[in-house]
Write a protein that holds these residues in place. Structure first.
Motif, short mmCIF file in Angstrom:
data_model
loop_
_atom_site.label_atom_id
_atom_site.label_comp_id
_atom_site.label_asym_id
_atom_site.label_seq_id
_atom_site.Cartn_x
_atom_site.Cartn_y
_atom_site.Cartn_z
N ASN A 515 5.11 15.55 62.49
CA ASN A 515 4.50 14.87 63.63
C ASN A 515 3.02 15.19 63.66
O ASN A 515 2.62 16.34 63.46
N SER A 516 2.19 14.20 63.91
CA SER A 516 0.74 14.40 63.94
C SER A 516 0.27 15.02 65.25
O SER A 516 -0.91 15.32 65.40
N LEU A 517 1.19 15.19 66.22
CA LEU A 517 0.86 15.82 67.50
C LEU A 517 1.49 17.21 67.54
O LEU A 517 2.68 17.36 67.29
N ILE A 518 0.67 18.21 67.86
CA ILE A 518 1.16 19.59 67.89
C ILE A 518 0.64 20.29 69.14
O ILE A 518 -0.12 19.72 69.92
N SER A 519 1.04 21.53 69.32
CA SER A 519 0.63 22.30 70.49
C SER A 519 -0.73 22.95 70.25
O SER A 519 -1.20 23.06 69.11
N GLU A 520 -1.35 23.42 71.33
CA GLU A 520 -2.65 24.10 71.23
C GLU A 520 -2.52 25.38 70.41
O GLU A 520 -3.41 25.71 69.63
N GLN A 521 -1.41 26.08 70.56
CA GLN A 521 -1.21 27.33 69.82
C GLN A 521 -1.21 27.09 68.32
O GLN A 521 -1.84 27.82 67.55
N LEU A 522 -0.52 26.04 67.86
CA LEU A 522 -0.48 25.73 66.42
C LEU A 522 -1.83 25.29 65.90
O LEU A 522 -2.17 25.53 64.74
N CYS A 523 -2.62 24.64 66.75
CA CYS A 523 -3.96 24.20 66.34
C CYS A 523 -4.86 25.37 65.96
O CYS A 523 -5.76 25.22 65.14
N GLN A 524 -4.63 26.52 66.55
CA GLN A 524 -5.51 27.67 66.37
C GLN A 524 -5.11 28.57 65.20
O GLN A 524 -5.82 29.52 64.88
N LEU A 525 -3.99 28.26 64.55
CA LEU A 525 -3.48 29.17 63.53
C LEU A 525 -4.23 29.10 62.21
O LEU A 525 -4.44 30.12 61.56
N PHE A 526 -4.65 27.89 61.78
CA PHE A 526 -5.21 27.74 60.45
C PHE A 526 -6.59 27.09 60.44
O PHE A 526 -7.09 26.72 59.39
N LYS A 528 -10.52 27.28 62.70
CA LYS A 528 -11.34 27.78 63.80
C LYS A 528 -12.13 26.66 64.48
O LYS A 528 -12.76 26.88 65.51
N GLN A 529 -12.10 25.47 63.88
CA GLN A 529 -12.83 24.35 64.47
C GLN A 529 -12.15 23.88 65.74
O GLN A 529 -10.91 23.95 65.87
N PRO A 530 -12.92 23.38 66.71
CA PRO A 530 -12.32 22.91 67.97
C PRO A 530 -11.37 21.74 67.71
O PRO A 530 -11.65 20.87 66.88
N SER A 531 -10.25 21.72 68.42
CA SER A 531 -9.24 20.67 68.23
C SER A 531 -9.37 19.62 69.33
O SER A 531 -10.03 19.80 70.34
N ILE A 532 -8.67 18.51 69.12
CA ILE A 532 -8.79 17.35 70.01
C ILE A 532 -7.56 17.25 70.88
O ILE A 532 -6.43 17.14 70.39
N GLN A 533 -7.77 17.27 72.19
CA GLN A 533 -6.66 17.20 73.14
C GLN A 533 -6.46 15.77 73.61
O GLN A 533 -7.41 15.03 73.82
N LEU A 534 -5.19 15.37 73.77
CA LEU A 534 -4.88 14.05 74.28
C LEU A 534 -5.09 14.03 75.79
O LEU A 534 -4.83 15.00 76.48
N ILE A 573 1.44 14.26 52.84
CA ILE A 573 0.16 13.56 52.86
C ILE A 573 -0.03 13.02 54.27
O ILE A 573 0.87 12.39 54.84
N GLY A 574 -1.17 13.25 54.87
CA GLY A 574 -1.39 12.77 56.23
C GLY A 574 -2.82 12.94 56.69
O GLY A 574 -3.67 13.50 55.99
N GLN A 575 -3.07 12.45 57.90
CA GLN A 575 -4.40 12.52 58.50
C GLN A 575 -4.51 13.76 59.40
O GLN A 575 -3.56 14.11 60.09
N ILE A 576 -5.67 14.38 59.37
CA ILE A 576 -5.96 15.48 60.29
C ILE A 576 -7.24 15.15 61.03
O ILE A 576 -8.05 14.34 60.56
N HIS A 577 -7.42 15.74 62.21
CA HIS A 577 -8.56 15.42 63.06
C HIS A 577 -9.25 16.71 63.51
O HIS A 577 -8.58 17.66 63.90
N LYS A 578 -10.58 16.68 63.46
CA LYS A 578 -11.36 17.83 63.92
C LYS A 578 -12.57 17.34 64.69
O LYS A 578 -13.16 16.31 64.36
N LYS A 579 -12.93 18.11 65.73
CA LYS A 579 -14.13 17.78 66.48
C LYS A 579 -15.37 18.13 65.68
O LYS A 579 -15.39 19.08 64.90
N VAL A 580 -16.42 17.35 65.93
CA VAL A 580 -17.69 17.66 65.27
C VAL A 580 -18.27 18.94 65.85
O VAL A 580 -18.68 19.85 65.14
N GLU A 581 -18.31 19.02 67.19
CA GLU A 581 -18.73 20.23 67.89
C GLU A 581 -17.83 20.42 69.09
O GLU A 581 -17.20 19.48 69.59
N ALA A 582 -17.78 21.64 69.58
CA ALA A 582 -16.85 21.98 70.67
C ALA A 582 -17.09 21.14 71.92
O ALA A 582 -16.16 20.72 72.60
#
Length: 793
Positions: A515-526, A528-534, A573-582
């Protein structure tokens, strides 16, 4: 969507069989199947009572001779008061079962009389509650016929539809009837609604205000007074139960009936429970709560559209009514609601609360704003007929009455060319008539106006699709070639994805999807870049867009480990998303791929090498080289979540990292064994792969010549250096260099080793003779002597 054939016949005369309808509707794009009825009995046939006599030892029992087919007459003891000679009845034979196999019929004695089977009532067969007597069958079917055949000819037939989201108009019996009319090449018969109103004005009893007209463009209501809430009559119970709904009372059942009939959700309020005689359509106030009909209490968010009275919410618009305003046996005055809500608003409300109702399903797919007055009058008339009372004068109808539907320009020439068919104008006009599309022809262009219930038709190409499905996709002729301008071809962005899949699969990897949607905790595991919240997550576990594929892969490993899978390799194989800046809302989407190696000790008679970092690195190199990487380099690096990691580059381009996941991470995912993961950047790999152009090379028609050479060299000379020199001086005719022998021994001398190479020569232009081969071999030997001090043995 469950649909009753008998209900559909209210709208149209149907000549086709259920199987023909099933096939025809599916061909029209409404995938459906005939719902298979499961019966709780077996081995039941139609029998005929040839003789009945009084039981000698029991006043309430009869001894019957029953013909059960093929001139087989059996004796059955029956206690039903209505059993008599000349009656056709359902008979369960010896060996048959009732109650889904819980009760088996055996040969028995009742008061000294043999009984070979059982004559059944409705309740005994699980077909109803009547058990006052046996079923009396009025049928021309022959004796001995399977009783299920009787039921299927006399009972209703149901169709179960899997509708696409754009066909909200078919979430009703009238919508399906319109599609059947296309198959039957006819038109449906609309219901006639004629109501008698009292002298009391509706506007004197209720006032309606819409605070947000974008969310609720139209809201209508009318009132039926002095009704009697009671159980529904049999015809209504049978109708709604035939499509899987439960009967509640006559008012609620009628609201459900009208919704399933015309497709517009209806709701009934107890007028006496509406404070201030006001209906207000609004969004919630701060910290507002309400209790729904299912007695659940919800905390309202700013996006929840509400139906309120002067003091409180009484319904969650388009989803479910409130508990405090519902209909019960004490209700006398009924307020009927029929509205048009923005589909996006209803869907947001329903999904945020994880609620899905018959009403929300229809509002989410868009309803017919012009059908509101008909629907509300239909329900009011039915309530008056079944529950008594009187309909107040007038409808309070606030908001717009219809949508502006601009005409769609349609070219028959373009349609034919697009579909590859050759329909004449009169044939296209016939299709438009079947679809209830009005049109006006100007030169070669039709100006088409679609009916208000077809919210999915907006463009010319939509009409092309309508023509195609009515004409029949199977009737469109096949073409084995086509002509097109080369400039119309666009770059296939998925080409490298598919290539990676094929290469990985050939190396033993199984593809996995996370699933391309995950929890905030999983976003921080691998990362350090800021993640995108729905902004409107379905749950906290799915509140963020993933910034790495690794959490999903580790979840897959954990699941497979718990299922005792001991050795596997995975690809994702899939898409990942990262913020440019926090602080920025701008995000970057990129394509990534991940590889997993998992190997728990797997006992086997043959020694199988266990997956380790070296085996994993070898697999990665094989895959990357086949993808076009030619200069791969490896060096140690540090990576978040890894215990040990290697960075892999192609020249200066970083393709990804491979390594062992740390024990801490493994514990977090409840994994007990080591896991190796490669985390790769597919966009960078694709850029390398695109530059690697494969050119066709014809197979030589001339024979291959094989020569072997044995070399004595120092121990510190690698085979790679020797092979490189052999290829350099072997020229174009040297096709293969293979090391087939390596030997070290005292007899060779100190610090020496012997290496044997097999060389294959082949030319694309001529047959190679000994002179050419000997000259090339001599050139290779001389180069090896000069550069590496090699001695030919």
């Amino acid at each position: 969507m469950n649909t009753s054939l008998n209900w559909l016949k209210d709208y149209i005369e149907i000549t086709q069989s259920p199987l023909e309808l099933e096939k025809g509707l599916t061909a029209l794009g409404l995938e459906c199947i005939i719902q298979k009825q499961k019966y709780p009995f077996s081995n039941v046939v139609i029998g005929f009572v040839e003789e009945k006599k009084q039981h000698s030892n029991a006043d309430k029992l009869s001894v019957c001779n029953v013909n059960i087919g093929n001139d087989e007459v059996v004796q059955i003891v029956c206690g039903a008061p209505n059993v008599r000679k000349g009656l056709k009845v359902p008979v369960i034979k010896v060996g048959g079962t009732l109650d889904f196999g819980a009760f088996k019929i055996k040969k028995t004695k009742l008061r000294s009389e043999d009984s070979h089977g059982m004559i059944c009532s409705e309740k005994e067969l699980g077909l109803g509650d009547s058990h006052d007597g046996i079923m009396e069958l009025n049928t021309e079917l022959p004796i001995g016929t399977d009783f299920i055949s009787y039921l299927q000819t006399s009972n209703d037939v149901n169709f179960d539809f899997e509708l696409t989201p754009n066909r909200g108009d078919c979430f009703s019996h009238i919508g399906v009837a319109r599609e059947i009319a296309i198959l039957e090449k006819s038109q449906i018969s609309e219901r006639e609604i004629n109501i008698n109103e009292s002298n009391i004005n509706t506007k004197d009893l209720i006032n309606v205000t819409i605070e947000n007209e974008d969310a609720c463009p139209r809201y209508a209501t009318r009132i039926v007074r002095n009704v009697k809430v009671e159980p529904s009559p049999d015809w209504l119970v049978n109708r709604i139960q035939s499509i899987g709904l439960k009967s509640i009372n006559n008012i609620v059942d009628l609201a459900n009936y009208v919704m399933m009939d015309c497709g517009h959700p209806m709701h009934a309020f107890d007028l006496d429970k509406i404070t201030g005689n006001k209906i207000i359509v609004r969004f919630p106030k701060q910290n507002e709560k309400m209790q729904l009909l299912d007695e659940s209490e919800i905390e309202l968010k700013e996006h929840h559209l509400l139906i309120c009275d002067q003091e409180k919410p009484i319904a969650l618009a388009g989803v479910m009514g409130g508990f405090d305003s519902g209909i019960n046996e004490n209700s006398t005055d009924i307020l009927i609601e029929c509205a048009y809500f923005d589909p996006k608003v209803v869907r947001k409300s329903a999904k945020s609360l994880d609620i899905s109702t018959d009403a929300s399903k229809r509002f989410e797919r868009d309803t017919d704003i012009e059908r509101i007055e008909f629907a509300i009058n239909h329900l009011a008339l039915l309530i008056e007929e079944l529950a008594g009372g009187e309909i107040t004068k007038g409808i309070i109808d606030v908001g717009i009455k219809s949508k502006i539907i601009p005409p769609i320009s349609f070219s028959s020439r373009k349609c034919n060319r697009f579909l590859g068919i050759n329909l004449k104008n009169n044939e296209i006009e016939e299709i438009f008539d079947l679809l209830n599309i009005s049109y006006k022809k100007e030169d070669d262009i039709y100006l088409c106006v679609v009916p208000s219930y077809r919210n999915d038709l907006e463009r010319e190409v939509d009409l092309f699709e309508e023509v195609a499905r009515v004409f029949g996709y199977d009737n469109i002729p096949e073409e084995f070639s086509f002509t097109s301008n080369y400039n119309t071809f666009i770059k296939d962005e998925q080409l490298s994805f598919n290539k990676l899949r094929d290469i990985s699969a050939s190396n033993g990897f199984l593809e996995h999807y996370s699933n391309s949607l995950i929890s905030e905790q999983l976003c921080q595991l691998f990362s350090k870049q800021p993640s995108i919240q729905l902004s409107n997550p379905l749950s906290q576990e799915m509140a963020y867009l993933r910034n790495s594929l690794i959490p999903g892969l580790l979840n897959a490993v954990s699941i497979n480990e718990r299922r005792q899978q001991s050795r596997f390799k995975l690809l994702e194989i899939g898409q990942i998303h990262k913020k440019v800046e926090a602080k920025e809302t701008t995000s970057v989407e990129s394509s990534a791929f991940g590889l997993v190696w998992y190997d728990n000790a797997n006992p086997h008679w043959r020694q199988i090498p266990q997956f380790d970092i070296y085996q994993a690195k070898k697999d990665v190199f094989i895959i990357l080289k086949k993808m076009g990487c030619k200069n791969l380099k490896v060096k140690e690096t540090e990576a978040l979540g890894f215990e040990y990691a290697l960075e892999i580059k192609n020249k200066k381009i970083r393709i990804g990292i491979i390594g062992l996941i740390s024990k801490k991470m493994l514990n977090q995912f409840n994994i007990n064994n080591d896991v190796i993961i490669f985390d790769g950047d597919l966009q960078k790999l694709s850029s390398v792969s695109e530059k690697n152009i494969h050119r066709y090379k014809a197979i030589s028609q001339f024979p291959i010549v094989t020569r072997d050479i044995a070399l004595l060299v120092n121990l510190n000379i690698s085979t790679g250096k020797l092979t490189s020199t052999i290829k350099q001086f072997g020229g174009d005719i040297l096709t293969t260099v293979k090391l087939f022998d390596l030997y070290e021994g005292k007899e060779l001398g100190h610090n020496k080793k012997s290496m044997g190479y097999s060389l294959k020569f082949q030319s694309n232009e001529q047959t190679l003779n000994d002179k050419i081969i000997d000259k090339t071999i001599q050139k290779i030997i001389s180069a090896l002597e000069n550069e590496h001090g090699a001695i030919q043995r």
